[in-house]
Design an enzyme around this catalytic site. Sequence first.
Site, short mmCIF file in Angstrom:
data_model
loop_
_atom_site.label_atom_id
_atom_site.label_comp_id
_atom_site.label_asym_id
_atom_site.label_seq_id
_atom_site.Cartn_x
_atom_site.Cartn_y
_atom_site.Cartn_z
N ILE A 1 -1.35 -1.36 -9.28
CA ILE A 1 -1.78 -2.92 -9.06
C ILE A 1 -0.73 -3.39 -8.13
CG2 ILE A 1 -2.01 -5.17 -10.23
CD1 ILE A 1 -2.28 -3.67 -12.99
N LYS A 2 -1.17 -3.91 -7.03
CA LYS A 2 -0.34 -4.60 -6.15
C LYS A 2 -0.06 -6.03 -6.26
CE LYS A 2 0.83 -4.07 -1.11
NZ LYS A 2 2.09 -3.70 -1.25
N SER A 3 0.59 -6.07 -7.32
CA SER A 3 0.90 -7.56 -7.84
C SER A 3 1.80 -8.63 -7.39
CB SER A 3 1.28 -7.54 -9.50
OG SER A 3 2.58 -7.40 -9.72
#
Length: 286
Positions: free
Chosen positions: A151-153
Site C-alpha cells: 500500500i503506497k499510503s
Amino acid sequence: MPSPKVYINGKLYDKADAKISVYDHGLLYGDGVFEGIRIYHGKVFKLKEHVDRLFESAQAIKLEIPLSREQMAKAIQDTVNANDKKDGYIRPLVTRGAGYLGLDPRRTSDPQVVIIVDDISLYPPELYENGMEIATVATIRNHPAALNPRIKSLNYLNNILAKIEGIQQGCLESLMLNHKGEIAECTGDNVFLVKGGKLRTPPIDAGVLEGITRNAVIELAREARIPVDEMSLTRHDVFIADECFLTGTAAEIIPVVKCDGRPIDNGRPGPITRLLREAFQRLTRQ
Ligand code: PXG
C-alpha cells in the site's frame, strides 16, 4: 518559472492557494494514498500502471476515490498539460477527507483528490557513474500484517525513520530488512542483485512495494535474456553479489557499490547494471 498549478477536486489552483483542511485525516493520521510518476519528454511514463496501483492502495484501505480510473488518468494528464511540463514529477494523492478529531473513517466526508506537478529531485549525476553507498538500518520495514508495504499510503514514517538512520551513517539510501531479517527494500527504491549473470530481487511477499520501475526492469531483463529470480535474500547475498542496483521512479536505475562499508565485488558499477540502465533510458525516451 511560473507558479505550479495544483489540481484539487477538479479545479486548478496556484501553488500558494492550493490548500486543504487541517481536519483532513490525510494530515491528522496519514490516512490516504499517493503515487509518484515521471514525465519524460512530455509523456507521462506508465500512467496506467500508476493509476491502477493508486486505486489498489485505496481499495486496500477502504478509501473510495470519487473518480473512475479513466477520469483520474485524464485529470493527471490535464494537470500536466496545464503546467506545460515536459520533464518532471507528478504526485497524485487522495486523502480520507476532513472529519472529527477521531480515527473513525466513517466520520470523514469528501475524500480530497490532489495532483501536484513539479520538478523531480534527483540523485547527483556522479552517483550514476560511480555508484552509491547504502547501509542496512535497524528499523525494519513495516510488517505486512500491520501495514502492508504494497500500500503506497500517506504514512511514510517507517521509511523516514530508516532514511534518518542511513543519513546518520553518511548514506543517501537505507536498506531495510523485513521482520524475518530478509532484505526487503530501500526507503524509496526496490533493490536488485546480480549473481552469476542472473538478477535477484526480493519477492513482493517479502513485504515490499511492487515498484513500477522494478516491473519494467524485470521485463527489460527478460527481453535481454537475463534470468530473474524473485527469491528471499539476506545481507549475505548482498555481500557476495557481483552487482547491486536500486530501482524507483525518482532514482530510475542507480548502481550501488558499497553496503555497510563493504565494497560490492570490485566496488565499481557492473556491466549488467549498465546494460539495464541503457535499456531503461531507451524505454523512457520512446
Ligand atoms: N519502494 C518504496 C517504499 C517506494 O516508495 C519504490 C519502492 C519504487 O517504486 P516505483 O513504482 O517508483 O518504481 C518506491 C517509490 C521520492 C520518490 O521523491 C520516491 C518514490 C517514487 C517517486 C518519488 O523520493 N518511491
